[in-house]
Design an enzyme around this catalytic site. Structure first.
Site, PDB file in Angstrom:
ATOM      1  N   ASP A 106     -17.045  -7.127   5.678  1.00 19.41           N
ATOM      2  CA  ASP A 106     -18.229  -6.277   5.600  1.00 19.41           C
ATOM      3  C   ASP A 106     -18.557  -5.663   6.952  1.00 19.41           C
ATOM      4  O   ASP A 106     -18.371  -6.282   7.998  1.00 19.41           O
ATOM      5  CB  ASP A 106     -19.414  -7.118   5.113  1.00 19.41           C
ATOM      6  CG  ASP A 106     -20.687  -6.318   4.979  1.00 19.41           C
ATOM      7  OD1 ASP A 106     -20.723  -5.414   4.117  1.00 19.41           O
ATOM      8  OD2 ASP A 106     -21.637  -6.573   5.737  1.00 19.41           O
ATOM      9  N   GLU A 124     -14.462  -2.669   4.998  1.00 16.80           N
ATOM     10  CA  GLU A 124     -15.516  -1.708   4.670  1.00 16.80           C
ATOM     11  C   GLU A 124     -15.882  -1.037   5.993  1.00 16.80           C
ATOM     12  O   GLU A 124     -16.637  -1.580   6.791  1.00 16.80           O
ATOM     13  CB  GLU A 124     -16.734  -2.398   4.067  1.00 16.80           C
ATOM     14  CG  GLU A 124     -17.784  -1.409   3.581  1.00 16.80           C
ATOM     15  CD  GLU A 124     -19.213  -1.790   3.944  1.00 16.80           C
ATOM     16  OE1 GLU A 124     -20.128  -1.144   3.425  1.00 16.80           O
ATOM     17  OE2 GLU A 124     -19.417  -2.704   4.753  1.00 16.80           O
TER      18      GLU A 124
END
Length: 634
Positions: free
Chosen positions: A305, A357
């Site tokens: 993330d 990401e």
């Protein structure tokens, strides 16, 4: 500085030098013989450390500092699985505080945050066939169609309580298999206190959240996924951690896991603290966490993330002056950490996937570390996602003037190995659901959604869709309640779900749609330069010469009669999918199912055939018998 007083493989030495990649086997709580347990914790600047818990009536049992390692150790009697505990830290200023065990493998149910003593992992796995197949296949050459799930809101009981891991295994796994997805991606299951954080402000980096059950129940969930031939990815957050004072922040009374510079430590955007990724002990902690989930929990990959937050000193913070020694804003420690993370993990587990990401234009995210890249296997294609959504949100009347929203992605589609994501971030906080974003009335919204998902399936790149989009849920996602399963009583929603199931089957069973996702040889541009008609066509090519799929799209609600499509060979072709079929909620009751290509060159191809291209729809077509070809060359 830590002195090497023992062998090179000494766990404390490895941890302190950034090479302790299984540090959870050393630090934390470990049950020993005769009802005793060994506790170890890293608190290098503490004046004193003890452990308190159910086993000593929450009265501290002192730990001893192991030389210059910064690690405190002690053996405590009468310790049993299921008991709660914390570490008691005396800071350099004499303040006494209770802290979590950073290496705990289970926590009590929120709002408490005490660690739970657990037995050594004795899980009996039944996924050897899955793991063997995973080792033999390259991800780039196989279908990857991900169903993104928030476990706390996929389903809930009537009283609002969560499904357990066991209940989710019983319902989610068969559902995903029936719908035809290849993988589940779980939003963070690592322990966290704040529901509204969705798991992205983590408390326990080695502990599945107790919301849904115990550690071994989570392991069983993964095992059952693999037995059903479904892979499991989990979102993992190595860039920042929860602000709570009794967690990792100022762990020994000084900046321990976070940067010493308060400006670099403070993540204002997310209300969190940034890890000091240049600190060797933090590297050992985080890489051990990744290794734990991949090795001990059998995960098939991690979606890392907020990578951009680790790549830049001042990412999205609006601060000036955060520069490195070269005068720019690259976070050199963060870049080096990500390279080290991916090198380590993929050396130990070459068959898993590390997915980034990453929302900036940072180069070579999926490039090799040897060539200066970050070493990820895949990167989310955020540019494609935003442009595609902007296009389909637009009134079709104006789409011809904005065709570049679709065609721009063709320029960079092979710069990285991409996953195309319609994720949770796009259906929350007032952004509307995918269905609600679509232009037009209810009928046309469904038509747009079917066309967009088909465009996604045909476009080079692996794919991810968030739960609820498969049937066109109208309400945006709410983490505090279950999906709107009642929607499926509506005929259009039910037919949309059937469409997604069929689209997933077409994708999975046709190699051209995934075998060469990251190779320019995997696509032939036939009709990508006609904005005036708002139509598009291209061919997806597999490695075998005669194995290809023709994709044709109409982005306006005007049917195109005698629409000519150029193809490489004359012969017979068959329909794979018509998004406007009545079975899917469209208006076509009778479908054109076969097509004959003749020696009539068109748009750079030597042969062609004509179709009726449905209004606001798409066709997927493949060769059956072409000159020199073979039947059903998939």
């Amino acid at each position: 500085m830590v002195k090497q007083t023992t062998e090179m493989n000494d766990a404390s030495y490895l941890f302190n030098t950034g090479a302790g990649f299984n540090s959870q086997d050393y630090l934390g709580c470990h049950l020993a013989a005769s009802g005793r347990a060994v506790f170890r914790v890293w608190a290098p600047h503490a004046k004193a450390v003890g452990v308190v818990g159910d086993f000593n009536d929450w009265q501290p049992s002192a730990l001893k500092l192991l030389g210059a390692t910064g690690i405190w150790q002690g053996q405590v009697p009468n310790v049993h699985a299921g008991q709660l505990y914390k570490f008691q830290i005396t800071t350099p200023t004499g303040q006494v505080q209770l802290k979590i065990d950073p290496f705990a493998q289970q926590f009590e149910r929120k709002p408490g945050d005490a660690a739970v003593v657990v037995e050594p992992m004795t899980m009996r796995w039944h996924d050897s066939l899955w793991l063997a197949r995973r080792k033999k296949s390259r991800a780039a050459n196989r279908p990857i169609n991900i169903y993104e799930v928030h476990l706390g809101s996929w389903r809930r009981h009537l009283d609002g309580s969560y499904y357990t891991y066991a209940e989710l295994a019983a319902e989610l796994i068969p559902y995903v298999k029936q719908r035809g997805y290849t993988h589940i991606e779980l939003m963070p299951v690592m322990e966290h206190l704040l529901d509204a954080s969705w798991g992205y402000q983590q408390l326990g980096y080695f502990a599945p959240t107790s919301r849904f059950g115990k550690r071994d129940s989570f392991l069983s969930f993964v095992d059952q996924c693999h037995q059903a031939n479904i892979g499991v990815f989990v979102d993992w957050v190595p860039g920042h951690f929860i602000r709570n004072y009794d967690a990792l922040y100022q762990y020994d009374g000084t900046p321990t896991f976070e940067y010493a510079d308060p400006e670099r430590a403070n993540n204002r955007r997310w209300g969190a603290w940034n890890f000091d990724l240049g600190k060797t002990q933090v590297q050992s902690f985080l890489i051990s966490s990744a290794e734990y989930w991949l090795d001990q929990c059998h995960l098939d990959g991690l979606r890392v993330d907020a990578v951009s937050n680790m790549l830049y000193c001042d990412y999205d913070e609006g601060r000036e002056g955060q520069v490195n020694q070269y005068g720019d804003n690259r976070n050199l420690e963060g870049i080096a950490f990500l390279q080290k993370l991916n090198t380590t993990v993929l050396t130990h587990h070459p068959d898993i996937l590390m997915i980034a990401e990453e929302s900036s234009a940072y180069p070579q995210v999926t490039g090799s570390v040897a060539n200066g890249g970050l070493g990820f296997n895949y990167k989310w294609n955020m540019g494609w996602m935003h442009d595609t959504l902007d296009f389909f949100m637009m009134d079709p009347l104006y789409r011809h003037d904005h065709f570049n929203l679709l065609t721009f992605a063709f320029v960079y589609m092979f710069d990285e190995r991409f996953i195309l994501p319609f994720s949770h971030d796009e259906v929350v906080h007032g952004k509307k659901s995918l269905m609600h974003k679509m232009s037009g009335d209810r009928y046309n919204q469904f038509a747009n959604l079917r066309t967009m998902l088909t465009y996604m399936a045909a476009f080079p790149g692996k794919q991810l869709n968030f739960m609820g989009s498969e049937w066109g849920q109208f309400l945006e996602w709410r983490d505090w309640s279950a999906l709107e399963w009642v929607d499926l009583k509506d005929d259009l929603n039910h037919r949309m779900q059937q469409f997604t199931t069929q689209l997933n089957a077409v994708y999975r069973h046709n190699r051209p749609l995934w075998e060469q996702d990251h190779d320019p040889a995997g696509i032939i541009y036939t009709h990508t330069d006609d904005p005036d008609s708002s139509t598009m066509g291209f061919i997806r090519q597999a490695k075998r010469k005669y194995s290809f799929v023709v994709a044709a799209f109409n982005f306006v609600p005007v049917e195109r009669q005698d629409y000519r499509i150029g193809v490489p060979y004359r012969g017979r072709y068959e329909l794979l999918l018509n998004t406007e079929a009545q079975a899917f909620g469209g208006t076509w009751t009778k479908l054109e199912t076969t097509f004959t290509a003749v020696d009539k060159p068109y748009r750079g191809q030597p042969a062609s055939f004509t179709v009726t291209l449905p209004a606001m729809g798409a066709l997927l077509i493949r060769p059956v018998k072409v000159i020199g070809g073979v039947k059903h060359a998939r």
